[in-house]
Design a protein around this motif. Structure first.
Motif, PDB file in Angstrom:
ATOM      1  N   TYR A 107      -2.286   7.967  -1.064  1.00 40.91           N
ATOM      2  CA  TYR A 107      -2.958   8.957  -1.919  1.00 40.91           C
ATOM      3  C   TYR A 107      -4.038   8.263  -2.752  1.00 40.91           C
ATOM      4  O   TYR A 107      -5.160   8.759  -2.888  1.00 40.91           O
ATOM      5  N   GLU A 108      -3.693   7.072  -3.289  1.00 42.71           N
ATOM      6  CA  GLU A 108      -4.632   6.349  -4.161  1.00 42.71           C
ATOM      7  C   GLU A 108      -5.886   5.949  -3.384  1.00 42.71           C
ATOM      8  O   GLU A 108      -7.004   6.085  -3.879  1.00 42.71           O
ATOM      9  N   ASP A 109      -5.682   5.445  -2.156  1.00 44.21           N
ATOM     10  CA  ASP A 109      -6.851   5.039  -1.364  1.00 44.21           C
ATOM     11  C   ASP A 109      -7.700   6.245  -0.974  1.00 44.21           C
ATOM     12  O   ASP A 109      -8.937   6.190  -0.987  1.00 44.21           O
ATOM     13  N   CYS A 111      -8.052   9.030  -2.595  1.00 46.20           N
ATOM     14  CA  CYS A 111      -8.799   9.503  -3.778  1.00 46.20           C
ATOM     15  C   CYS A 111      -9.920   8.530  -4.157  1.00 46.20           C
ATOM     16  O   CYS A 111     -11.022   8.950  -4.516  1.00 46.20           O
ATOM     17  N   GLU A 112      -9.637   7.228  -4.055  1.00 45.23           N
ATOM     18  CA  GLU A 112     -10.666   6.253  -4.457  1.00 45.23           C
ATOM     19  C   GLU A 112     -11.895   6.344  -3.544  1.00 45.23           C
ATOM     20  O   GLU A 112     -13.036   6.292  -3.998  1.00 45.23           O
TER      21      GLU A 112
END
Ligand code: NAD
Length: 256
Positions: A107-109, A111-112
């Motif tokens: 999820y973090e990747d 979004c980034e």
């Protein structure tokens, strides 16, 4: 072929040190414009500028994810040239984990990568539009992709390490729609906003992939970066004065 189609227009080529961007820089200079190589890669941008041996190309370091950096670039260009005629956005920011198969993307990747690429596109357009509005005219070309138009042809990546990143699909579809949003929002402002969606560009891809990719092409298959120049110069020139909010697909018919 040299021409004076751009007649001294000052064109920011954001991502100008990249695979596509450097061809756009060349094309702007060859067609009588002033090319601003705007890129986070100082070494690459300066090397390109030197190699061109032309006073019509200059380098500015900038970061598409920083409002302050974009403002600094725009104000220094306004000071130097008194105008900015156009922006070609060919920036391609990605984080270190970009390009994984979608099952492995966190999820973090996700979004980034959306933040940097799509968010950066929004920010750059928003800031340049403010400059263009004050100036009374402007022209923006966002480089999108065929994969913002059609779903991935996953079969062409089989047997290779490559895939079509899930973030890319989301970003590129959004860039095409953002382009139309801005065009419409700028009704009556004398500012055009268009996109170009290139097909795959040759860059040392494995033979196995190229064979499968090329089976969808109508004549050449994978294109060279310079094959996009005609469309970029067309959109930058007054020949396309009333072309607005469009997405021009340049892909040798791959999406058909
Ligand atoms: N190469 C292809 O096959 C292909 C196909 C279709 C569409 N496109 C699109 O064309 C555009 C350019 O792709 P490319 O292949 O030339 O990519 P590239 O990686 O060769 O060039 C991108 C440039 O962006 C610069 N950049 C990265 N992060 C930045 C940041 N935060 N601020 C400022 N500059 C930054 C890099 O330094 C680089 O010079 C992208 O939008 C890409 O999606 C490429």
């Amino acid at each position: 072929m040299d021409s004076n189609k751009l007649g001294g227009k000052v064109v920011i080529v954001a991502g100008g040190a990249g695979l596509l961007g450097r061809e756009f820089v060349n094309a702007v200079v060859e067609n009588g414009g002033i090319a601003v190589i705007a890129d986070a890669d100082r070494a690459g941008g300066e090397e390109l500028q030197k190699s061109l041996k032309s006073s019509k190309a200059e380098f500015i370091e900038f970061d598409i994810t920083s409002k302050a950096s974009i403002e600094k670039m725009a104000s220094s260009l306004m000071k130097k040239h008194g105008k900015i005629d156009a922006l070609v956005n060919s920036v391609y920011p990605k984080n270190a984990n970009y390009g994984r198969k979608f099952e492995d993307v966190t999820y973090e990747d996700f979004c980034e990568n959306i933040d940097m690429n799509l968010g950066g596109c929004f920010l750059l357009c928003q800031q340049l539009i403010a400059v263009f509005k004050k100036q009374g005219y402007g022209n923006i070309i966002n480089i999108a992709s065929i994969y913002g138009v059609i779903p991935p042809r996953f079969e062409i990546y089989e047997g290779t390490e490559m895939t079509m990143p899930v973030e890319y699909a989301a970003i590129k579809a959004a860039v095409i729609h953002l382009t139309k949003y801005f065009a419409k929002a700028l009704t009556g402002c004398n500012i055009r906003v268009n996109a170009i969606s290139p097909g795959g560009i040759l860059n040392n891809q494995p033979e196995e992939f190229l064979e499968k990719y090329n089976s969808y092409g109508l004549s050449k298959g994978m294109l060279e970066a310079k094959d996009l120049n005609g469309s970029v110069i067309y959109l930058l020139s007054d020949d396309s004065q009333y072309v607005n909010g469009q997405n021009i697909i340049v892909d040798d018919g791959f999406v058909l």
